[in-house]
Design a protein around this motif. Structure first.
Motif, mmCIF file in Angstrom:
data_model
loop_
_atom_site.group_PDB
_atom_site.id
_atom_site.type_symbol
_atom_site.label_atom_id
_atom_site.label_comp_id
_atom_site.label_asym_id
_atom_site.label_seq_id
_atom_site.Cartn_x
_atom_site.Cartn_y
_atom_site.Cartn_z
ATOM 1 N N PRO A 1 0.821 -1.310 -0.147
ATOM 2 C CA PRO A 1 -0.081 -0.046 0.044
ATOM 3 C C PRO A 1 0.847 1.220 -0.116
ATOM 4 C CG PRO A 1 -0.940 -1.652 1.633
ATOM 5 C CD PRO A 1 0.559 -2.143 1.184
ATOM 6 N N LEU A 2 2.123 1.225 0.475
ATOM 7 C CA LEU A 2 2.751 2.502 0.604
ATOM 8 C C LEU A 2 3.266 2.652 -0.496
ATOM 9 C CD1 LEU A 2 4.770 1.768 3.805
ATOM 10 C CD2 LEU A 2 2.805 3.038 3.717
ATOM 11 N N MET A 3 3.648 1.797 -1.425
ATOM 12 C CA MET A 3 4.049 1.937 -2.996
ATOM 13 C C MET A 3 3.066 2.840 -3.783
ATOM 14 S SD MET A 3 6.403 -1.647 -3.663
ATOM 15 C CE MET A 3 5.743 -2.854 -2.896
ATOM 16 N N VAL A 4 2.059 2.856 -3.371
ATOM 17 C CA VAL A 4 1.174 3.441 -4.351
ATOM 18 C C VAL A 4 0.447 4.620 -3.564
ATOM 19 C CG1 VAL A 4 0.386 1.613 -5.800
ATOM 20 C CG2 VAL A 4 -0.700 1.742 -3.769
ATOM 21 N N ALA A 5 1.184 5.317 -2.752
ATOM 22 C CA ALA A 5 0.587 6.359 -1.713
ATOM 23 C C ALA A 5 0.328 7.585 -2.290
ATOM 24 C CB ALA A 5 1.420 6.045 -0.362
ATOM 25 N N GLY A 6 -0.257 7.726 -3.262
ATOM 26 C CA GLY A 6 -0.616 8.985 -3.854
ATOM 27 C C GLY A 6 0.782 9.809 -4.356
ATOM 28 N N GLU A 7 0.967 10.828 -3.814
ATOM 29 C CA GLU A 7 2.183 11.910 -4.069
ATOM 30 C C GLU A 7 3.440 11.484 -3.590
ATOM 31 O OE1 GLU A 7 1.068 15.757 -3.688
ATOM 32 O OE2 GLU A 7 -0.568 15.800 -5.254
ATOM 33 N N ASN A 8 3.385 10.780 -2.505
ATOM 34 C CA ASN A 8 4.567 10.139 -1.941
ATOM 35 C C ASN A 8 4.876 8.874 -1.711
ATOM 36 O OD1 ASN A 8 5.203 13.095 -0.857
ATOM 37 N ND2 ASN A 8 3.414 13.052 -0.023
ATOM 38 N N PRO A 9 4.959 8.156 -2.764
ATOM 39 C CA PRO A 9 5.122 6.873 -2.708
ATOM 40 C C PRO A 9 6.601 6.197 -1.951
ATOM 41 C CG PRO A 9 5.580 7.300 -4.888
ATOM 42 C CD PRO A 9 5.055 8.356 -4.172
ATOM 43 N N VAL A 10 6.632 5.056 -1.392
ATOM 44 C CA VAL A 10 7.773 4.707 -0.822
ATOM 45 C C VAL A 10 8.225 3.540 -2.276
ATOM 46 C CG1 VAL A 10 8.981 3.134 0.698
ATOM 47 C CG2 VAL A 10 7.168 4.677 1.480
ATOM 48 N N ARG A 11 9.413 3.706 -2.660
ATOM 49 C CA ARG A 11 9.824 3.077 -3.715
ATOM 50 C C ARG A 11 11.087 2.496 -3.090
ATOM 51 N NH1 ARG A 11 8.983 7.970 -7.097
ATOM 52 N NH2 ARG A 11 7.151 7.611 -8.429
ATOM 53 N N PHE A 12 11.407 1.060 -3.604
ATOM 54 C CA PHE A 12 12.218 0.003 -3.187
ATOM 55 C C PHE A 12 13.216 0.015 -4.346
ATOM 56 C CE2 PHE A 12 8.494 -0.417 -0.602
ATOM 57 C CZ PHE A 12 8.937 -0.838 0.527
ATOM 58 N N LEU A 13 14.685 -0.333 -3.725
ATOM 59 C CA LEU A 13 15.726 -0.434 -4.624
ATOM 60 C C LEU A 13 16.417 -1.697 -3.997
ATOM 61 C CD1 LEU A 13 17.656 -0.098 -6.846
ATOM 62 C CD2 LEU A 13 19.011 1.605 -5.270
ATOM 63 N N ALA A 14 16.277 -2.884 -4.516
ATOM 64 C CA ALA A 14 17.069 -4.095 -3.908
ATOM 65 C C ALA A 14 18.647 -3.809 -3.783
ATOM 66 C CB ALA A 14 16.761 -5.392 -4.626
ATOM 67 N N LEU A 15 19.316 -4.260 -2.680
ATOM 68 C CA LEU A 15 20.878 -4.297 -2.857
ATOM 69 C C LEU A 15 21.291 -5.357 -2.286
ATOM 70 C CD1 LEU A 15 23.250 -2.537 -2.985
ATOM 71 C CD2 LEU A 15 22.893 -1.718 -0.650
ATOM 72 N N SER A 16 21.823 -6.417 -3.125
ATOM 73 C CA SER A 16 21.927 -7.651 -2.586
ATOM 74 C C SER A 16 23.380 -8.335 -3.137
ATOM 75 C CB SER A 16 20.824 -8.641 -2.972
ATOM 76 O OG SER A 16 21.094 -9.986 -2.540
ATOM 77 N N VAL A 17 24.011 -9.179 -2.226
ATOM 78 C CA VAL A 17 25.084 -9.939 -3.068
ATOM 79 C C VAL A 17 24.752 -10.822 -3.996
ATOM 80 C CG1 VAL A 17 25.037 -11.875 -1.250
ATOM 81 C CG2 VAL A 17 27.255 -11.107 -1.990
ATOM 82 N N SER A 18 23.450 -11.309 -4.118
ATOM 83 C CA SER A 18 22.913 -12.231 -5.081
ATOM 84 C C SER A 18 22.642 -11.627 -6.440
ATOM 85 C CB SER A 18 21.741 -12.950 -4.588
ATOM 86 O OG SER A 18 20.965 -13.820 -5.466
ATOM 87 N N ASP A 19 23.095 -12.278 -7.598
ATOM 88 C CA ASP A 19 22.745 -12.058 -8.789
ATOM 89 C C ASP A 19 21.772 -13.328 -9.589
ATOM 90 O OD1 ASP A 19 24.579 -13.914 -9.240
ATOM 91 O OD2 ASP A 19 25.811 -12.532 -10.390
ATOM 92 N N ALA A 20 21.346 -14.013 -8.701
ATOM 93 C CA ALA A 20 20.329 -14.993 -8.897
ATOM 94 C C ALA A 20 19.175 -14.595 -9.727
ATOM 95 C CB ALA A 20 20.310 -16.010 -7.735
ATOM 96 N N ALA A 21 18.642 -15.306 -10.834
ATOM 97 C CA ALA A 21 17.593 -14.919 -11.708
ATOM 98 C C ALA A 21 16.351 -14.849 -10.643
ATOM 99 C CB ALA A 21 17.556 -15.972 -12.817
ATOM 100 N N GLU A 22 16.133 -15.871 -9.935
ATOM 101 C CA GLU A 22 14.811 -15.745 -9.199
ATOM 102 C C GLU A 22 14.779 -14.906 -8.096
ATOM 103 O OE1 GLU A 22 15.606 -19.193 -5.680
ATOM 104 O OE2 GLU A 22 15.781 -19.898 -7.802
#
Length: 240
Positions: free
Chosen positions: A95-116
């Motif tokens: 729900p926070l990702m579609v919160a009108g004018e102030n959405p929370v956006r996520f950037l994955a930061l991981s050691v994994s580069d696995a497809a799944e």
């Protein structure tokens, strides 16, 4: 809040301009304290980078709590987390990702580069995926790009992501597999490869009892009776 959660205030603007004057509020989600400390030291110098780290979390429950409390513009999200992984954080914060004018956006930061892992978090709503080999400067740039709505990927992953989503041969969504948490998938794969419970516990740094609990959950969710059926199920989906 519990030890792994550190919240540092709500949307107040801080200090003077940095660089071109842009600011972005960020939450760090990673179960390794030393890594969070390193990222904080690298990008959290607000006057220089424009990045204000407003909270940290070490597992899924803590992440949801601190993200909800601080409402950052961007969350740096590890894929493998206690409590269900990054995908579970995305599901609970949807729900926070579609919160009108102030959405929370996520950037994955991981050691994994696995497809799944990549496809899992992108399907869950993350705006990008970068690996932990990224430089501090590039990470800051990626954070601002995600804040602005761009999709950001490490160069090594970009072509793969495009191919995976554009190909007419791309496999359909596996609803059965999507029922499993990230940790349950890890246990499933190791079980299917013939690992004993003790070996799985050692490899994943968890107890044998926890492994048994994960196996029971996998069998229940997939409606299977034993590890032999589980192995056949995983092999048929080429997860081994």
């Amino acid at each position: 809040m519990s030890e792994g959660v550190q919240a540092k205030g709500n949307p107040a603007d801080s200090g003077g301009p940095a660089g071109d004057g842009r600011r972005v509020r960020v939450v760090l989600v990673d179960d390794h304290r030393m890594f969070r400390t390193g990222v904080q030291a690298e990008i959290g110098r607000t006057e220089q980078t424009g990045v204000e780290v407003v909270g940290e979390a070490a597992d899924v429950d803590q992440a949801v709590t601190v993200i909800t409390a601080t409402r950052p513009e961007v969350v740096l999200l590890d894929v493998h987390l206690p409590g269900g992984g990054g995908v579970e954080v995305l599901r609970r914060c949807a729900p926070l990702m579609v919160a009108g004018e102030n959405p929370v956006r996520f950037l994955a930061l991981s050691v994994s580069d696995a497809a799944e892992d990549v496809i899992g978090v992108i399907r869950g709503g993350a705006r990008g995926y970068v690996t932990k080999t990224i430089t501090g400067t590039d990470l800051v740039d990626s954070i601002f790009r995600v804040q602005e709505g761009d999709a950001v990927f490490s160069p090594r992953l970009a072509g793969f992501v495009l191919d995976a989503f554009a190909s007419t041969d791309a496999p359909p969504v596996d609803e059965d597999l999507d029922r499993l948490t990230q940790r349950e998938r890890e246990v499933l794969r190791l079980i299917a490869r013939g690992y004993a419970y003790k070996e799985i516990a050692k490899q994943l740094f968890i107890s044998v009892k926890t492994v048994e609990s994960h196996v029971s959950a996998v069998l229940r969710k997939l409606q299977l009776s034993n590890r032999h059926e589980l192995t056949r199920w995983a092999t048929a989906r080429r997860l081994v």
